[in-house]
Design a protein around this motif. Structure first.
Motif, short mmCIF file in Angstrom:
data_model
loop_
_atom_site.label_atom_id
_atom_site.label_comp_id
_atom_site.label_asym_id
_atom_site.label_seq_id
_atom_site.Cartn_x
_atom_site.Cartn_y
_atom_site.Cartn_z
N UNK A 236 0.77 -1.03 -0.03
CA UNK A 236 -0.06 -0.03 0.01
C UNK A 236 0.81 1.30 0.11
N UNK A 237 2.25 1.18 0.27
CA UNK A 237 2.89 2.30 0.13
C UNK A 237 3.31 2.65 -1.33
N UNK A 238 3.52 4.01 -1.53
CA UNK A 238 4.40 4.57 -2.75
C UNK A 238 5.39 5.48 -2.53
N UNK A 239 6.30 5.59 -3.25
CA UNK A 239 7.42 6.45 -3.08
C UNK A 239 6.86 7.94 -3.45
N UNK A 240 7.20 8.87 -2.70
CA UNK A 240 6.81 10.15 -3.12
C UNK A 240 7.93 11.17 -2.68
N UNK A 241 7.86 12.24 -3.25
CA UNK A 241 9.03 13.43 -3.01
C UNK A 241 8.35 14.78 -2.46
N UNK A 242 8.73 15.11 -1.39
CA UNK A 242 8.05 16.39 -0.86
C UNK A 242 9.04 17.50 -1.11
N UNK A 243 8.66 18.64 -1.75
CA UNK A 243 9.59 19.73 -2.07
C UNK A 243 9.03 21.20 -1.86
N UNK A 244 9.49 22.23 -2.29
CA UNK A 244 9.12 23.64 -1.91
C UNK A 244 7.76 23.72 -2.53
N UNK A 245 7.21 23.20 -3.38
CA UNK A 245 5.87 23.24 -3.89
C UNK A 245 5.01 22.61 -2.72
N UNK A 246 5.42 21.81 -1.89
CA UNK A 246 4.62 21.32 -0.84
C UNK A 246 4.80 22.40 0.36
N UNK B 233 6.96 25.91 1.38
CA UNK B 233 7.93 26.67 1.05
C UNK B 233 9.27 26.87 1.64
N UNK B 234 9.28 26.33 2.89
CA UNK B 234 10.70 26.49 3.81
C UNK B 234 11.42 25.32 3.33
N UNK B 235 11.08 24.30 2.67
CA UNK B 235 12.14 23.17 2.09
C UNK B 235 13.05 23.56 1.22
N UNK B 236 14.51 23.46 1.50
CA UNK B 236 15.39 23.91 0.78
C UNK B 236 15.89 22.80 -0.12
N UNK B 237 15.75 21.32 0.19
CA UNK B 237 16.16 20.60 -0.78
C UNK B 237 15.15 19.26 -0.66
N UNK B 238 14.52 18.51 -1.93
CA UNK B 238 13.69 17.55 -1.91
C UNK B 238 13.76 16.45 -0.87
N UNK B 239 12.67 16.16 -0.10
CA UNK B 239 12.81 15.08 0.74
C UNK B 239 11.98 13.77 0.26
N UNK B 240 12.61 12.55 0.12
CA UNK B 240 12.19 11.40 -0.20
C UNK B 240 11.36 10.66 0.74
N UNK B 241 10.12 10.07 0.77
CA UNK B 241 9.52 9.42 1.73
C UNK B 241 8.73 8.58 1.03
N UNK B 242 7.60 7.95 1.83
CA UNK B 242 6.48 7.31 1.28
C UNK B 242 5.38 7.71 1.60
N UNK B 243 4.37 7.32 1.05
CA UNK B 243 2.75 7.74 1.19
C UNK B 243 2.13 6.51 1.22
N UNK B 244 0.65 6.91 1.89
CA UNK B 244 -0.23 5.94 1.38
C UNK B 244 -1.58 6.63 0.77
N UNK B 245 -2.39 5.81 0.52
CA UNK B 245 -3.20 6.56 -0.43
C UNK B 245 -4.38 6.80 0.30
N UNK B 246 -5.13 8.12 0.03
CA UNK B 246 -6.53 8.19 0.40
C UNK B 246 -7.46 7.80 -0.70
N UNK B 247 -8.39 6.82 -0.31
CA UNK B 247 -9.08 5.93 -1.07
C UNK B 247 -10.68 6.26 -1.07
N UNK B 248 -11.34 6.32 -2.16
CA UNK B 248 -12.83 6.32 -2.09
C UNK B 248 -13.25 4.77 -2.16
N UNK B 249 -13.81 4.33 -0.90
CA UNK B 249 -14.46 3.06 -0.77
C UNK B 249 -16.01 2.69 -0.92
N UNK B 250 -16.34 1.77 -0.93
CA UNK B 250 -17.76 1.36 -0.94
C UNK B 250 -18.00 -0.01 -0.31
N UNK B 251 -19.26 -0.15 -0.15
CA UNK B 251 -19.75 -1.59 0.32
C UNK B 251 -19.83 -2.59 -0.97
#
Length: 321
Positions: free
Chosen positions: A231-241, A243-261
């Motif tokens: 369920x993890x995916x690789x993501x990059x957090x940077x100054x577009x996320x 403004x105080x970030x000076x270098x890209x941060x590499x981490x992981x994310x889970x996904x917000x999901x639309x679910x149903x019965x």
């Protein structure tokens, strides 16, 4: 006899009025309840934006309810109190399989994925002058890892384990985002975990008075996490996320999901995903996270099987093979 005839006609009239009130262009509307999250979070307004598009362009009438977010929403789907909802895909996986934070609770097996929506990023926050540059250096430190039993707590446990650490190797604090930010500001803790869309309000507010750093994860650690927890995916957090970030941060994310019965009619599920994909620009006008909705993103890191109606749509457009 005349009184009986009049009573019968009155009942027919009431029935006609009810059907007319439920109609959309002459048809009978499908009424659905959507469980979202707290009114101050992302799920509630995003759910409202999606519901507005569906209400305007289909024969559905969706009522959006505030809730306790992922775990609460999944339980509502399981009980039949909600028909559609938003949830993190990792919490969905735990609920579906009865593992991790769901190991003491009965699995929710009538759960299905409609589409993934946007990444909720694992963010590890420290002060810039803390001397902490990696997760390995959290050993022996005071770290807030989210409420016990929360998705954040499960994410923190997994990320620590990927670095050879357990909760016993840190001085554990169980605080929510706002409490964690306050504790770092006050010097009560040295670091804290957040699993949320970027930018996160608590982190940004803390950054107005403190110089902060987000910890990056090594590529090998990320690969191991994704291998162990799909369920993890690789993501990059940077100054577009932030403004105080000076270098890209590499981490992981889970996904917000639309679910149903799984009890939802296939055609209804099909029409929900078709409308949201085709009118994602309208969703984005209602909430910025709608900009992430696309055929490619909608099928990423799916942790619980697709609803057959949703799967049919994504196969038809070539997003699934």
């Amino acid at each position: 006899m005349k009184k009986k005839l009049m009573a019968a006609l009155a009942l027919v009239l009431v029935a006609v009025l009810i059907l007319g009130a439920c109609g959309n262009g002459g048809g009978t509307q499908t009424r659905l309840i959507m469980a979202t999250g707290g009114t101050a979070g992302t799920y509630y307004p995003l759910g409202g934006a999606m519901a507005g598009v569906l209400n305007n362009h289909t024969d559905m009438q969706i009522t959006v309810n505030a809730s306790g977010a992922s775990a609460d929403n999944i339980q509502q789907i399981g009980r039949g109190d909600a028909h559609i909802a938003l949830a993190q895909n990792d919490v969905m996986y735990y609920a579906f399989t009865g593992t991790s934070i769901w190991s003491a609770t009965a699995p929710v097996t009538n759960l299905a994925t409609l589409m993934t929506l946007y990444p909720e990023t694992i963010q590890i926050v420290v002060e810039a002058n803390s001397g902490i540059y990696s997760v390995y250096e959290l050993a022996g430190r005071r770290v807030s890892v989210g409420d016990i039993g929360s998705g954040v707590n499960a994410n923190a446990t997994q990320v620590l384990a990927a670095h050879g650490l357990t909760m016993n190797d840190i001085n554990e604090f169980n605080l929510n985002f706002g409490q964690s930010a306050d504790a770092l500001r006050d010097g009560t803790i040295d670091a804290f975990f957040v699993t949320a869309a970027t930018p996160n309000t608590a982190i940004n507010e803390l950054a107005t008075g403190r110089d902060l750093r987000l910890l990056s994860l090594d590529d090998a650690v990320i690969a191991n996490l994704i291998a162990d927890y799909p369920f993890y995916v690789r993501v990059v957090v940077d100054s577009s996320d932030y403004t105080w970030i000076t270098a890209p941060v590499v981490t992981v994310a889970v996904q917000a999901t639309l679910i149903a019965s799984t009890d939802m009619d296939d055609d209804i599920a099909y029409n929900i995903v078709r409308t949201l994909i085709e009118r994602s620009n309208e969703v984005a006008q209602g909430h910025a996270r709608g900009a992430y909705i696309s055929p490619e993103n909608a099928v990423q890191s799916v942790s619980v099987p697709f609803h057959p109606g949703a799967e049919r749509f994504f196969r038809e457009i070539g997003a699934l093979s």
